[in-house]
Design an enzyme around this catalytic site. Structure first.
Site, PDB file in Angstrom:
ATOM      1  N   PRO A   1       0.782  -1.229   0.000  1.00 28.73           N
ATOM      2  CA  PRO A   1       0.000   0.000   0.000  1.00 28.73           C
ATOM      3  C   PRO A   1       0.822   1.291   0.000  1.00 28.73           C
ATOM      4  O   PRO A   1       1.848   1.380   0.666  1.00 28.73           O
ATOM      5  CB  PRO A   1      -0.831  -0.094   1.285  1.00 28.73           C
ATOM      6  CG  PRO A   1      -0.187  -1.144   2.114  1.00 28.73           C
ATOM      7  CD  PRO A   1       0.492  -2.077   1.164  1.00 28.73           C
ATOM      8  N   ASN A   2       0.316   2.224  -0.770  1.00 30.81           N
ATOM      9  CA  ASN A   2       0.845   3.589  -0.882  1.00 30.81           C
ATOM     10  C   ASN A   2       2.127   3.706  -1.706  1.00 30.81           C
ATOM     11  O   ASN A   2       2.577   4.820  -1.990  1.00 30.81           O
ATOM     12  CB  ASN A   2       1.035   4.236   0.508  1.00 30.81           C
ATOM     13  CG  ASN A   2      -0.255   4.286   1.283  1.00 30.81           C
ATOM     14  OD1 ASN A   2      -1.242   4.828   0.787  1.00 30.81           O
ATOM     15  ND2 ASN A   2      -0.284   3.705   2.475  1.00 30.81           N
TER      16      ASN A   2
ATOM     17  N   ARG B   1       4.596  10.975  -1.859  1.00 31.06           N
ATOM     18  CA  ARG B   1       5.117  10.632  -0.529  1.00 31.06           C
ATOM     19  C   ARG B   1       6.393  11.433  -0.272  1.00 31.06           C
ATOM     20  O   ARG B   1       6.934  12.080  -1.158  1.00 31.06           O
ATOM     21  CB  ARG B   1       5.349   9.122  -0.406  1.00 31.06           C
ATOM     22  CG  ARG B   1       4.029   8.357  -0.442  1.00 31.06           C
ATOM     23  CD  ARG B   1       4.172   6.910  -0.119  1.00 31.06           C
ATOM     24  NE  ARG B   1       4.201   6.655   1.318  1.00 31.06           N
ATOM     25  CZ  ARG B   1       4.296   5.429   1.847  1.00 31.06           C
ATOM     26  NH1 ARG B   1       4.392   4.368   1.065  1.00 31.06           N
ATOM     27  NH2 ARG B   1       4.297   5.262   3.154  1.00 31.06           N
TER      28      ARG B   1
ATOM     29  N   TYR C   1      11.573   8.402   0.872  1.00 25.02           N
ATOM     30  CA  TYR C   1      11.380   7.361  -0.144  1.00 25.02           C
ATOM     31  C   TYR C   1      12.110   7.619  -1.466  1.00 25.02           C
ATOM     32  O   TYR C   1      12.075   6.777  -2.354  1.00 25.02           O
ATOM     33  CB  TYR C   1       9.882   7.159  -0.388  1.00 25.02           C
ATOM     34  CG  TYR C   1       9.165   6.658   0.854  1.00 25.02           C
ATOM     35  CD1 TYR C   1       9.470   5.401   1.376  1.00 25.02           C
ATOM     36  CD2 TYR C   1       8.220   7.437   1.515  1.00 25.02           C
ATOM     37  CE1 TYR C   1       8.850   4.933   2.518  1.00 25.02           C
ATOM     38  CE2 TYR C   1       7.587   6.979   2.659  1.00 25.02           C
ATOM     39  CZ  TYR C   1       7.904   5.732   3.154  1.00 25.02           C
ATOM     40  OH  TYR C   1       7.287   5.265   4.287  1.00 25.02           O
TER      41      TYR C   1
ATOM     42  N   ASN D   1       7.956  -5.790  -1.216  1.00 20.92           N
ATOM     43  CA  ASN D   1       7.949  -4.661  -0.284  1.00 20.92           C
ATOM     44  C   ASN D   1       6.520  -4.580   0.241  1.00 20.92           C
ATOM     45  O   ASN D   1       5.643  -4.014  -0.420  1.00 20.92           O
ATOM     46  CB  ASN D   1       8.342  -3.360  -0.988  1.00 20.92           C
ATOM     47  CG  ASN D   1       8.395  -2.200  -0.001  1.00 20.92           C
ATOM     48  OD1 ASN D   1       7.878  -2.298   1.113  1.00 20.92           O
ATOM     49  ND2 ASN D   1       8.995  -1.096  -0.398  1.00 20.92           N
TER      50      ASN D   1
ATOM     51  N   ALA E   1       3.308  -0.867   4.640  1.00 24.22           N
ATOM     52  CA  ALA E   1       2.796  -0.860   6.027  1.00 24.22           C
ATOM     53  C   ALA E   1       2.350  -2.249   6.484  1.00 24.22           C
ATOM     54  O   ALA E   1       2.385  -2.543   7.691  1.00 24.22           O
ATOM     55  CB  ALA E   1       1.658   0.144   6.155  1.00 24.22           C
TER      56      ALA E   1
ATOM     57  N   HIS F   1       4.339  -4.540   9.025  1.00 19.71           N
ATOM     58  CA  HIS F   1       4.399  -4.385  10.477  1.00 19.71           C
ATOM     59  C   HIS F   1       3.273  -5.104  11.224  1.00 19.71           C
ATOM     60  O   HIS F   1       3.341  -5.217  12.436  1.00 19.71           O
ATOM     61  CB  HIS F   1       4.422  -2.889  10.820  1.00 19.71           C
ATOM     62  CG  HIS F   1       5.439  -2.128  10.001  1.00 19.71           C
ATOM     63  ND1 HIS F   1       6.771  -2.434  10.029  1.00 19.71           N
ATOM     64  CD2 HIS F   1       5.305  -1.121   9.087  1.00 19.71           C
ATOM     65  CE1 HIS F   1       7.434  -1.631   9.195  1.00 19.71           C
ATOM     66  NE2 HIS F   1       6.551  -0.832   8.607  1.00 19.71           N
TER      67      HIS F   1
ATOM     68  N   ASP G   1       1.434 -15.500   6.662  1.00 22.83           N
ATOM     69  CA  ASP G   1       1.000 -16.889   6.445  1.00 22.83           C
ATOM     70  C   ASP G   1       1.045 -17.258   4.959  1.00 22.83           C
ATOM     71  O   ASP G   1       1.405 -18.383   4.616  1.00 22.83           O
ATOM     72  CB  ASP G   1      -0.418 -17.104   6.996  1.00 22.83           C
ATOM     73  CG  ASP G   1      -0.459 -17.121   8.519  1.00 22.83           C
ATOM     74  OD1 ASP G   1       0.624 -17.133   9.153  1.00 22.83           O
ATOM     75  OD2 ASP G   1      -1.572 -17.099   9.080  1.00 22.83           O
TER      76      ASP G   1
ATOM     77  N   GLU H   1      12.564  -9.723   1.281  1.00 24.13           N
ATOM     78  CA  GLU H   1      11.812  -8.541   1.727  1.00 24.13           C
ATOM     79  C   GLU H   1      12.666  -7.303   1.448  1.00 24.13           C
ATOM     80  O   GLU H   1      13.864  -7.306   1.747  1.00 24.13           O
ATOM     81  CB  GLU H   1      11.560  -8.668   3.241  1.00 24.13           C
ATOM     82  CG  GLU H   1      10.866  -7.481   3.877  1.00 24.13           C
ATOM     83  CD  GLU H   1      10.827  -7.593   5.414  1.00 24.13           C
ATOM     84  OE1 GLU H   1      11.343  -8.588   5.968  1.00 24.13           O
ATOM     85  OE2 GLU H   1      10.308  -6.657   6.037  1.00 24.13           O
TER      86      GLU H   1
ATOM     87  N   HIS I   1      12.780  -2.817   1.482  1.00 23.13           N
ATOM     88  CA  HIS I   1      12.202  -1.516   1.849  1.00 23.13           C
ATOM     89  C   HIS I   1      13.061  -0.415   1.255  1.00 23.13           C
ATOM     90  O   HIS I   1      14.294  -0.523   1.249  1.00 23.13           O
ATOM     91  CB  HIS I   1      12.144  -1.348   3.373  1.00 23.13           C
ATOM     92  CG  HIS I   1      11.296  -2.383   4.020  1.00 23.13           C
ATOM     93  ND1 HIS I   1       9.923  -2.327   4.012  1.00 23.13           N
ATOM     94  CD2 HIS I   1      11.625  -3.534   4.647  1.00 23.13           C
ATOM     95  CE1 HIS I   1       9.437  -3.399   4.625  1.00 23.13           C
ATOM     96  NE2 HIS I   1      10.457  -4.152   5.019  1.00 23.13           N
TER      97      HIS I   1
ATOM     98  N   SER J   1      13.120   2.720   2.544  1.00 23.29           N
ATOM     99  CA  SER J   1      13.701   3.355   3.729  1.00 23.29           C
ATOM    100  C   SER J   1      14.236   2.266   4.665  1.00 23.29           C
ATOM    101  O   SER J   1      14.077   1.071   4.397  1.00 23.29           O
ATOM    102  CB  SER J   1      12.626   4.180   4.449  1.00 23.29           C
ATOM    103  OG  SER J   1      11.643   3.317   5.003  1.00 23.29           O
TER     104      SER J   1
ATOM    105  N   ARG K   1      13.374   4.456  11.957  1.00 28.15           N
ATOM    106  CA  ARG K   1      12.194   5.313  11.962  1.00 28.15           C
ATOM    107  C   ARG K   1      11.357   5.048  13.229  1.00 28.15           C
ATOM    108  O   ARG K   1      11.888   4.626  14.246  1.00 28.15           O
ATOM    109  CB  ARG K   1      11.412   5.091  10.656  1.00 28.15           C
ATOM    110  CG  ARG K   1      12.280   5.409   9.425  1.00 28.15           C
ATOM    111  CD  ARG K   1      11.544   5.167   8.133  1.00 28.15           C
ATOM    112  NE  ARG K   1      10.337   6.018   8.034  1.00 28.15           N
ATOM    113  CZ  ARG K   1       9.357   5.801   7.167  1.00 28.15           C
ATOM    114  NH1 ARG K   1       9.439   4.766   6.323  1.00 28.15           N
ATOM    115  NH2 ARG K   1       8.307   6.595   7.147  1.00 28.15           N
TER     116      ARG K   1
ATOM    117  N   ARG L   1       7.491   0.808  13.293  1.00 29.07           N
ATOM    118  CA  ARG L   1       8.064   0.213  12.079  1.00 29.07           C
ATOM    119  C   ARG L   1       9.190  -0.768  12.403  1.00 29.07           C
ATOM    120  O   ARG L   1       9.796  -1.346  11.497  1.00 29.07           O
ATOM    121  CB  ARG L   1       8.611   1.307  11.151  1.00 29.07           C
ATOM    122  CG  ARG L   1       7.544   2.234  10.625  1.00 29.07           C
ATOM    123  CD  ARG L   1       8.121   3.225   9.615  1.00 29.07           C
ATOM    124  NE  ARG L   1       7.274   4.401   9.530  1.00 29.07           N
ATOM    125  CZ  ARG L   1       6.199   4.501   8.749  1.00 29.07           C
ATOM    126  NH1 ARG L   1       5.845   3.506   7.969  1.00 29.07           N
ATOM    127  NH2 ARG L   1       5.474   5.615   8.741  1.00 29.07           N
TER     128      ARG L   1
HETATM  129  C1  DQA Z   1       8.335   0.935   3.446  1.00 29.64           C
HETATM  130  C2  DQA Z   1       8.499   1.165   4.939  1.00 29.64           C
HETATM  131  C3  DQA Z   1       7.161   0.973   5.651  1.00 29.64           C
HETATM  132  O1  DQA Z   1       7.322   1.210   7.052  1.00 29.64           O
HETATM  133  C4  DQA Z   1       6.142   1.960   5.120  1.00 29.64           C
HETATM  134  O2  DQA Z   1       4.886   1.730   5.726  1.00 29.64           O
HETATM  135  C5  DQA Z   1       6.039   1.968   3.654  1.00 29.64           C
HETATM  136  C6  DQA Z   1       7.239   1.804   2.843  1.00 29.64           C
HETATM  137  C7  DQA Z   1       9.632   1.263   2.664  1.00 29.64           C
HETATM  138  O3  DQA Z   1       9.736   0.817   1.536  1.00 29.64           O
HETATM  139  O4  DQA Z   1      10.496   1.966   3.170  1.00 29.64           O
HETATM  140  O5  DQA Z   1       4.976   2.211   3.092  1.00 29.64           O
HETATM  141  O6  DQA Z   1       8.038  -0.435   3.225  1.00 29.64           O
END
Ligand code: DQA
Length: 143
Positions: free
Chosen positions: A9-10, A17, A22, A73, A76, A79, A86, A97, A99, A101, A106, A110
């Site tokens: 998401p996002n 953002r 990011y 990735n 959110a 977390h 699962d 995995e 990220h 950031s 942070r 997170r």
């Molecule tokens: C993220 C880090 C997460 O904490 C955050 O909610 C994101 C992006 C990252 O790529 O740094 O949406 O996964």
């Protein structure tokens, strides 16, 4: 070899953002960077993004059924989504995995990842290069 690169998401709205967290790439630019880096490492990357937990779970089921390696990735969902944990656990292929950031530098909320424990490894904090490093790690895992 085909791989899935899943974004949560996002991440589709990197254009609005915080670029100090990011980076400067919008999602379309990130997607094409991943696709071309993947190609140069011998992968065909199917890069997807969804804000919807169920959709991401469905994509992980697809990866489990088709035995596709995955770079994810979870954004959110990292977390707190036990459902994505699962689904990720069903994979018999490598899972990395990533990220943009470094969540550990942070906010406290997170600092927990419910995904790390079912991933082969985590790469975080290098901006878009996190995905490139994940592709290199994936290539090494599969050799
Ligand atoms: C993220 C880090 C997460 O904490 C955050 O909610 C994101 C992006 C990252 O790529 O740094 O949406 O996964």
């Amino acid at each position: 070899m085909k791989i899935l690169v899943l974004n949560g998401p996002n991440l589709g709205r990197l254009d609005i953002r915080d670029s100090s967290i990011y980076g400067d790439l919008n999602y379309a630019e990130l997607k094409s960077l991943i696709e071309s880096a993947a190609q140069s490492h011998g992968f065909e990357a199917d890069v997807r993004q969804s804000d919807d937990e169920a959709t991401i779970i469905g994509w992980l089921h697809e990866a489990a059924d088709e035995k596709l390696p995955v770079i994810i990735n979870p954004a959110a969902f990292t977390h707190y989504s036990i459902a994505i944990h699962d689904a990720a656990e069903l994979l018999t292929t490598p899972l990395i995995e990533v990220h943009l950031s470094n969540p550990m530098s942070r906010e406290d909320f997170r600092h927990t990842s419910v995904i790390s424990g079912v991933a082969n490894g985590t790469i975080a904090g290098f901006g878009p290069n996190s995905y490139v490093l994940a592709l290199i790690a994936l290539k090494n895992l599969l050799q």
